[in-house]
Scaffold this motif. Structure first.
Motif, PDB file in Angstrom:
ATOM      1  N   LEU A  68      39.984   0.747   2.555  1.00  0.00           N
ATOM      2  CA  LEU A  68      40.163   0.420   3.968  1.00  0.00           C
ATOM      3  C   LEU A  68      39.607   1.518   4.874  1.00  0.00           C
ATOM      4  N   LEU A  69      39.694   2.770   4.423  1.00  0.00           N
ATOM      5  CA  LEU A  69      39.224   3.894   5.237  1.00  0.00           C
ATOM      6  C   LEU A  69      37.741   4.183   5.018  1.00  0.00           C
ATOM      7  N   ASN A  70      37.315   4.150   3.757  1.00  0.00           N
ATOM      8  CA  ASN A  70      35.926   4.488   3.457  1.00  0.00           C
ATOM      9  C   ASN A  70      34.964   3.336   3.707  1.00  0.00           C
ATOM     10  N   GLN A  71      35.477   2.114   3.705  1.00  0.00           N
ATOM     11  CA  GLN A  71      34.646   0.933   3.935  1.00  0.00           C
ATOM     12  C   GLN A  71      35.265   0.115   5.069  1.00  0.00           C
ATOM     13  N   SER A  72      35.482   0.784   6.191  1.00  0.00           N
ATOM     14  CA  SER A  72      36.227   0.173   7.294  1.00  0.00           C
ATOM     15  C   SER A  72      35.497  -1.000   7.934  1.00  0.00           C
ATOM     16  N   GLU A  73      34.179  -1.085   7.775  1.00  0.00           N
ATOM     17  CA  GLU A  73      33.440  -2.211   8.343  1.00  0.00           C
ATOM     18  C   GLU A  73      33.605  -3.466   7.497  1.00  0.00           C
ATOM     19  N   THR A  74      34.012  -3.289   6.256  1.00  0.00           N
ATOM     20  CA  THR A  74      34.141  -4.419   5.340  1.00  0.00           C
ATOM     21  C   THR A  74      35.557  -4.965   5.293  1.00  0.00           C
ATOM     22  N   PHE A  75      36.535  -4.079   5.179  1.00  0.00           N
ATOM     23  CA  PHE A  75      37.911  -4.507   4.938  1.00  0.00           C
ATOM     24  C   PHE A  75      38.699  -4.538   6.247  1.00  0.00           C
ATOM     25  N   LYS A  76      39.199  -5.700   6.559  1.00  0.00           N
ATOM     26  CA  LYS A  76      39.916  -5.901   7.818  1.00  0.00           C
ATOM     27  C   LYS A  76      41.417  -5.733   7.663  1.00  0.00           C
ATOM     28  N   VAL A  77      41.932  -5.952   6.463  1.00  0.00           N
ATOM     29  CA  VAL A  77      43.373  -5.903   6.214  1.00  0.00           C
ATOM     30  C   VAL A  77      43.621  -5.238   4.868  1.00  0.00           C
ATOM     31  N   GLY A  78      44.693  -4.468   4.787  1.00  0.00           N
ATOM     32  CA  GLY A  78      45.096  -3.888   3.516  1.00  0.00           C
ATOM     33  C   GLY A  78      46.603  -3.821   3.399  1.00  0.00           C
ATOM     34  N   VAL A  79      47.105  -4.037   2.194  1.00  0.00           N
ATOM     35  CA  VAL A  79      48.515  -3.810   1.888  1.00  0.00           C
ATOM     36  C   VAL A  79      48.555  -2.846   0.711  1.00  0.00           C
ATOM     37  N   ALA A  80      49.090  -1.647   0.942  1.00  0.00           N
ATOM     38  CA  ALA A  80      49.121  -0.593  -0.077  1.00  0.00           C
ATOM     39  C   ALA A  80      50.567  -0.340  -0.486  1.00  0.00           C
ATOM     40  N   GLY A  81      50.895  -0.660  -1.724  1.00  0.00           N
ATOM     41  CA  GLY A  81      52.240  -0.429  -2.228  1.00  0.00           C
ATOM     42  C   GLY A  81      52.310   0.848  -3.049  1.00  0.00           C
ATOM     43  N   GLY A  82      53.318   1.694  -2.783  1.00  0.00           N
ATOM     44  CA  GLY A  82      53.507   2.938  -3.532  1.00  0.00           C
ATOM     45  C   GLY A  82      52.236   3.716  -3.714  1.00  0.00           C
ATOM     46  N   PRO A  83      51.480   3.980  -2.630  1.00  0.00           N
ATOM     47  CA  PRO A  83      50.140   4.547  -2.801  1.00  0.00           C
ATOM     48  C   PRO A  83      50.130   6.057  -3.004  1.00  0.00           C
ATOM     49  N   VAL A  84      49.262   6.520  -3.883  1.00  0.00           N
ATOM     50  CA  VAL A  84      48.904   7.941  -3.907  1.00  0.00           C
ATOM     51  C   VAL A  84      47.941   8.152  -2.755  1.00  0.00           C
ATOM     52  N   THR A  85      48.282   9.041  -1.867  1.00  0.00           N
ATOM     53  CA  THR A  85      47.409   9.314  -0.714  1.00  0.00           C
ATOM     54  C   THR A  85      46.694  10.650  -0.841  1.00  0.00           C
ATOM     55  N   ASP A  86      47.257  11.563  -1.627  1.00  0.00           N
ATOM     56  CA  ASP A  86      46.605  12.844  -1.914  1.00  0.00           C
ATOM     57  C   ASP A  86      47.090  13.282  -3.288  1.00  0.00           C
ATOM     58  N   TRP A  87      46.145  13.486  -4.217  1.00  0.00           N
ATOM     59  CA  TRP A  87      46.522  13.750  -5.613  1.00  0.00           C
ATOM     60  C   TRP A  87      47.231  15.083  -5.793  1.00  0.00           C
ATOM     61  N   LYS A  88      47.201  15.951  -4.797  1.00  0.00           N
ATOM     62  CA  LYS A  88      47.937  17.212  -4.936  1.00  0.00           C
ATOM     63  C   LYS A  88      49.444  16.987  -4.908  1.00  0.00           C
ATOM     64  N   TYR A  89      49.883  15.830  -4.420  1.00  0.00           N
ATOM     65  CA  TYR A  89      51.307  15.495  -4.410  1.00  0.00           C
ATOM     66  C   TYR A  89      51.730  14.726  -5.666  1.00  0.00           C
ATOM     67  N   TYR A  90      50.791  14.495  -6.578  1.00  0.00           N
ATOM     68  CA  TYR A  90      51.133  13.752  -7.795  1.00  0.00           C
ATOM     69  C   TYR A  90      51.464  14.722  -8.918  1.00  0.00           C
ATOM     70  N   GLU A  91      52.063  14.197  -9.982  1.00  0.00           N
ATOM     71  CA  GLU A  91      52.572  15.071 -11.046  1.00  0.00           C
ATOM     72  C   GLU A  91      51.461  15.624 -11.934  1.00  0.00           C
ATOM     73  N   VAL A  92      51.830  16.686 -12.634  1.00  0.00           N
ATOM     74  CA  VAL A  92      50.892  17.491 -13.409  1.00  0.00           C
ATOM     75  C   VAL A  92      50.200  16.699 -14.516  1.00  0.00           C
ATOM     76  N   MET A  93      50.972  15.995 -15.344  1.00  0.00           N
ATOM     77  CA  MET A  93      50.447  15.473 -16.606  1.00  0.00           C
ATOM     78  C   MET A  93      49.331  14.455 -16.394  1.00  0.00           C
TER      79      MET A  93
END
Length: 725
Positions: A603-628
């Motif tokens: 939705l952000l990188n291809q904003s001219e293409t995608f008009k609607v998005g539904v993001a469930g439980g999204p990873v938004t920045d991998w630095k906040y995700y777990e180590v393994m």
């Protein structure tokens, strides 16, 4: 007479009138509309006889070669319940069905677990005598229970400590750690990555127990807020984020005869991953895979059980991307000095025969087949069967490989997804399969003659009831111009080629997941079909980075999650836009977890293409995700700052043009709520409007009746901002 005829025709048309799914059926109807099938199928040992549950789940029925594979009842739920009441008169039993997860230990003895009102029981049941031959009882709140092969002892967890109960009911305390940061015997070690599905292992004799000891006292506490109490309470979990301090794990051997322990000398650094834990058949040694935190160097080590000392390293695996062990060793039944090892090191997850000196005896891989499920040896121990891929990952077939010659035979032949298994004598195999045009077929097949005895030929459960839309599998070339990708296209109900329809792309795109299969409904869920019934083209593409296509296909995401995946998804968009019935100005995307990350990324990188998005439980920045998981694909933020920067969607919120709904579970311990909160805060600061919905009592996904609410919310969002806008 004319009136009667009219009423008859009207009644007939009402009987066969087809309708759309309701939102409730679209959420919970997979079982209601499941094609007829055979459940809990198991071959009995040493005979040509198969057992399974009948349609009521109350009885265990059987078919065997001697009666021409005719169905007869072997046991009933009441047979089991009466035996339990006779053996344990002090408890109460009210079984709802025949034990589903039973296992044949011999021709007449089966093992299963049942719950009474006061305790849980691990039993061996004599099918001929209809009585319990062996039994172990443990407290009803015990977890992770693991019985010995002989069923003379069972290890189980009392919170973070291990207990062992013997056949006389005597219980000993193996560990007594009072700090909740010390966790013993848990399958939730290394967050269940690296193929870990258990935290304890008995040797064959049942007198020594190997177990994980996880020290996570040094891992940062992460707060989850429980809103269900009068005053909201904080529940802390241990959540090691990428680049931060991780848990330290060791392996301990406990001798149940002497009550002594020895810790394996797995050495430094302490932050490493221990997996592939396997007892040597002679019980003098135990094998452990040591994977470094960087996850690019694996050592398969042999340790002495008495001293815990390292005996030798059998072999090592290194990779410029990552090494991902997923399976324990499988020793040959007639040769305790040889074992099967699974690895994708040479391109596809396949079998390799080694000896205990670490020498490679034979490669047992077959073409580009990915081994998905290793099954059983034949009675002589000279062959082994497995379920593997075919047809560019779309199919699952049954294979058998000769361990001496290395020759592989494909036993099932019809294109589709097969769940199959060989009888222990190797004379027959049971085959149950579906494909996009076959709801379900089940048969017993003679290996030599290929003669098949049909057991089930299921009818389409939707025919005459539900107006199911047309679905087809498609092939699209990846963004690198080389790789065929599997896609699924569901047409709107009552499709009119002269119209232009809005599109909902359902995406996941991450590793260890495959959404498109050659099976009934093409792998789609009923919500996909519901949205098609509401007038959407529904499309799904398994991009590079997803599962079942080999090492190169998956590892393309290393250090740059989302980049090649998005490029492939845009090839899917090109395919959609080439269709005259697609409205190119009305394309939306929906996904959960990694799919939520993909949704926001697109939705952000291809904003001219995608008009609607539904993001469930999204990873938004991998630095906040777990180590393994996170460091496997991205390394640490310190090592790969550019990769983290490019994959983050938080720093791209100024590119948002379409309508976006972010959904999260407030109790999510997998993708913590901070991920979406940071994203929402960035949107606020950038002056970007975004919709946010929280499910207060749910974790990483929304289940139960609340999922009806979730699906209705998603459908309404697409209708409001895409179809009707």
């Amino acid at each position: 007479m004319k009136k009667f005829t009219f009423l008859f025709l009207l009644a007939g048309s009402m009987t066969y009138a087809q309708r759309n799914l309701t939102i409730e059926e679209a959420t919970t109807g997979m079982r209601t509309y499941a094609p007829k099938s055979m459940l809990a199928t198991q071959w009995r040992k040493d005979v040509s006889a198969i057992t399974y549950l009948d349609n009521t789940y109350q009885n265990l029925v059987t078919r065997n070669e001697n009666n021409q594979w005719k169905e007869t009842t072997l046991l009933t739920k009441d047979d089991v319940q009466n035996a339990l009441r006779a053996k344990f008169p002090q408890d109460e039993f009210n079984l709802r069905m025949f034990p589903f997860a039973y296992e044949w230990k011999s021709t007449n003895i089966m093992a299963f677990e049942v719950a009474g009102k006061k305790a849980n029981y691990i039993v061996e049941f004599d099918a001929t005598q209809k009585s319990i031959s062996k039994a172990l009882s443990i407290p009803s709140d015990a977890s992770n229970q693991l019985a010995t092969d002989a069923k003379n002892r069972v290890a189980w967890l009392n919170k973070n400590n291990i207990r062992i109960t013997d056949a006389n009911g005597k219980t000993i305390e193996v560990t007594n750690d009072t700090d909740s940061g010390i966790v013993n015997g848990s399958d939730y070690t290394h967050r269940q990555e690296f193929g870990i599905h258990q935290g304890m292992w008995w040797n064959k004799s049942g007198d020594k127990l190997a177990y994980y000891r996880k020290d996570e006292t040094m891992v940062t506490n992460y707060p989850l807020v429980d809103f269900g109490t009068r005053v909201a309470e904080v529940k802390d979990i241990k959540y090691p984020m990428a680049g931060m301090k991780s848990e330290e794990v060791t392996l301990v051997i406990f001798d149940a005869n002497t009550n002594t322990k020895v810790t394996l000398k797995t050495g430094e650094p302490k932050e490493q991953y221990l997996t592939c834990v396997t007892w040597d058949p002679n019980e003098k040694f135990i094998y452990v895979g040591l994977l470094n935190r960087e996850q690019n160097h694996l050592k398969l080590n042999q340790y002495d059980v008495v001293s815990g000392a390292l005996v030798k390293t059998l072999f090592e695996e290194k990779a410029s991307t990552y090494v991902e062990p997923q399976h324990d060793l499988t020793f040959l039944p007639n040769n305790p000095n040889q074992f099967l090892y699974q690895t994708e090191n040479e391109g596809y997850n396949q079998l390799y025969l080694y000896n205990t000196d670490g020498k490679l005896i034979k490669k047992l891989g077959y073409k580009d087949v990915v081994v998905k499920d290793l099954l059983d040896f034949d009675a002589k121990g000279t062959k082994i069967s497995y379920i593997g891929t075919a047809n560019n990952g779309l199919d699952r077939q049954l294979y058998e490989v000769d361990l001496k010659s290395g020759k592989t035979t494909t036993l099932t032949t019809v294109s589709g997804t097969h769940a199959a298994s060989l009888s222990s004598n190797g004379a027959y195999y049971f085959d149950q399969y579906s494909n996009t045009t076959t709801p379900n077929e089940a048969a017993i097949v003679n290996v030599k003659s290929k003669k098949a005895t049909s057991l089930i030929s299921a009818e389409n459960p939707y025919a005459g009831k539900i107006n199911m839309p047309k679905m087809e599998l498609v092939t699209i070339t990846s963004a690198d111009g080389k790789t065929p990708l599997n896609g699924r296209l569901i047409y709107p109900a009552n499709f009119d080629a002269t119209k232009k329809y809005p599109v909902m792309i359902y995406v996941y795109g991450g590793s260890h997941a495959q959404l498109v299969n050659n099976r009934w409904l093409g792998g789609a869920n009923l919500f996909d079909n519901y949205m098609a019934q509401q007038g959407y083209v529904v499309f799904t593409l398994d991009n590079r980075g997803s599962d079942s296509r080999g090492k190169d296909f998956c590892h393309v995401n290393h250090r740059k999650l989302g980049q090649n995946e998005m490029a492939d998804q845009m090839k899917g968009v090109e395919f959609l836009k080439s269709k005259s019935f697609v409205n190119p100005d009305k394309i939306g995307v929906y996904g959960w977890s990694f799919g939520g990350f993909m949704t926001t990324s697109l939705l952000l990188n291809q904003s001219e293409t995608f008009k609607v998005g539904v993001a469930g439980g999204p990873v938004t920045d991998w630095k906040y995700y777990e180590v393994m998981y996170g460091e496997r694909y991205m390394d640490t933020p310190q090592e790969n700052p550019d990769g983290y920067e490019k994959s983050s969607v938080i720093n791209k919120v100024n590119q948002l043009k379409g309508d976006l709904l972010v959904i999260h579970g407030a109790q999510d311990p997998v993708v913590v709520q901070q991920q979406s909160m940071e994203f929402i805060e960035a949107c606020i600061k950038a002056g970007k409007q975004v919709d946010y919905f929280l499910y207060p009592t749910h974790e990483h996904n929304v289940s139960g009746k609340d999922r009806i609410h979730l699906n209705e919310k998603i459908a309404r969002y697409f209708d409001l901002h895409l179809k009707n806008n």
